[in-house]
Design a protein around this motif. Structure first.
Motif, PDB file in Angstrom:
ATOM      1  N   ASP A   1       0.831  -1.207   0.000  1.00  0.00           N
ATOM      2  CA  ASP A   1       0.000   0.000   0.000  1.00  0.00           C
ATOM      3  C   ASP A   1       0.866   1.259   0.000  1.00  0.00           C
TER       4      ASP A   1
ATOM      5  N   ARG B   1      -1.951   8.356  -2.908  1.00  0.00           N
ATOM      6  CA  ARG B   1      -3.406   8.480  -2.849  1.00  0.00           C
ATOM      7  C   ARG B   1      -3.757   9.948  -2.575  1.00  0.00           C
TER       8      ARG B   1
ATOM      9  N   TYR C   1     -10.681  11.182   1.845  1.00  0.00           N
ATOM     10  CA  TYR C   1     -10.389   9.822   2.273  1.00  0.00           C
ATOM     11  C   TYR C   1      -9.842   9.760   3.702  1.00  0.00           C
TER      12      TYR C   1
ATOM     13  N   LYS D   1     -13.599   3.507   4.249  1.00  0.00           N
ATOM     14  CA  LYS D   1     -12.438   3.442   3.353  1.00  0.00           C
ATOM     15  C   LYS D   1     -12.392   2.086   2.642  1.00  0.00           C
TER      16      LYS D   1
ATOM     17  N   ASP E   1     -12.562   1.553  -1.279  1.00  0.00           N
ATOM     18  CA  ASP E   1     -11.439   0.861  -1.923  1.00  0.00           C
ATOM     19  C   ASP E   1     -11.908  -0.390  -2.663  1.00  0.00           C
TER      20      ASP E   1
ATOM     21  N   ASP F   1     -10.130  -5.794   1.210  1.00  0.00           N
ATOM     22  CA  ASP F   1     -11.028  -4.659   1.472  1.00  0.00           C
ATOM     23  C   ASP F   1     -12.449  -5.127   1.748  1.00  0.00           C
TER      24      ASP F   1
END
Length: 168
Positions: free
Chosen positions: A73, A77, A82, A90, A94, A159
């Motif tokens: 990750d 971004r 966010y 989130k 995502d 996610d």
């Protein structure tokens, strides 16, 4: 379903971790190539292969290291909204937005496979003085894109589990 997702994520993460850690060492290969290029210029020995080999090494570094970067990750971004959201929100956003990446990688993979097949069929070579075959680096690109696509699905499963309050 969750047992499949858990197993899938574990396998894909393990593969991309190992490939990513290997690709880190390609920077040393790149430095060696560029060092040789500098030395050969000083001693007036023309090494025509160094520029293209450095480019191929850099492509392999990016393409094979990309899935590992996605796994950690460590992508950039835009955090306008966010950052203020809850972890659950989130995760839902995502899980939904990863489909844009999956679509993009699918189209990219389709084009890369088509280009690689062409390169293999016609023994495509670079148009430089060294004239290396292009297919090996195209194969590496296909592998990198495929691994990134697998990692994108693994992120989707993570996610989705996080949005449901579970952990993979």
């Amino acid at each position: 379903m969750m047992s499949f997702a858990r197993k899938y994520v574990r396998i894909v993460d393990a593969i991309n971790y190992r490939v990513g850690r290997f690709s880190m060492y390609l920077l040393y290969v790149l430095m060696g190539i560029l060092l040789w290029s500098s030395i050969s210029n000083i001693i007036r020995q023309n090494a025509i292969w160094t520029l293209e080999m450095a480019q191929f090494t850099m492509v392999a570094y990016y393409m094979l290291g990309g899935p590992y970067s996605l796994q950690l990750d460590s992508n950039v971004r835009m955090d306008l909204l966010y950052g203020r959201w809850s972890d659950k929100k989130k995760a839902w956003v995502d899980a939904f937005s990863i489909f844009a990446l999956i679509f993009y990688l699918g189209v990219l993979l389709y084009g890369a496979v088509d280009s690689t097949v062409y390169s293999l069929e016609y023994a495509e070579r670079s148009a430089t003085a060294w004239r290396p075959y292009i297919s090996p680096i195209k194969i590496i690109m296909v592998i990198g894109i495929f691994l990134m696509l697998l990692q994108a699905f693994a992120i989707f499963f993570k996610d989705l589990a996080k949005a449901r309050g579970e952990e993979l």
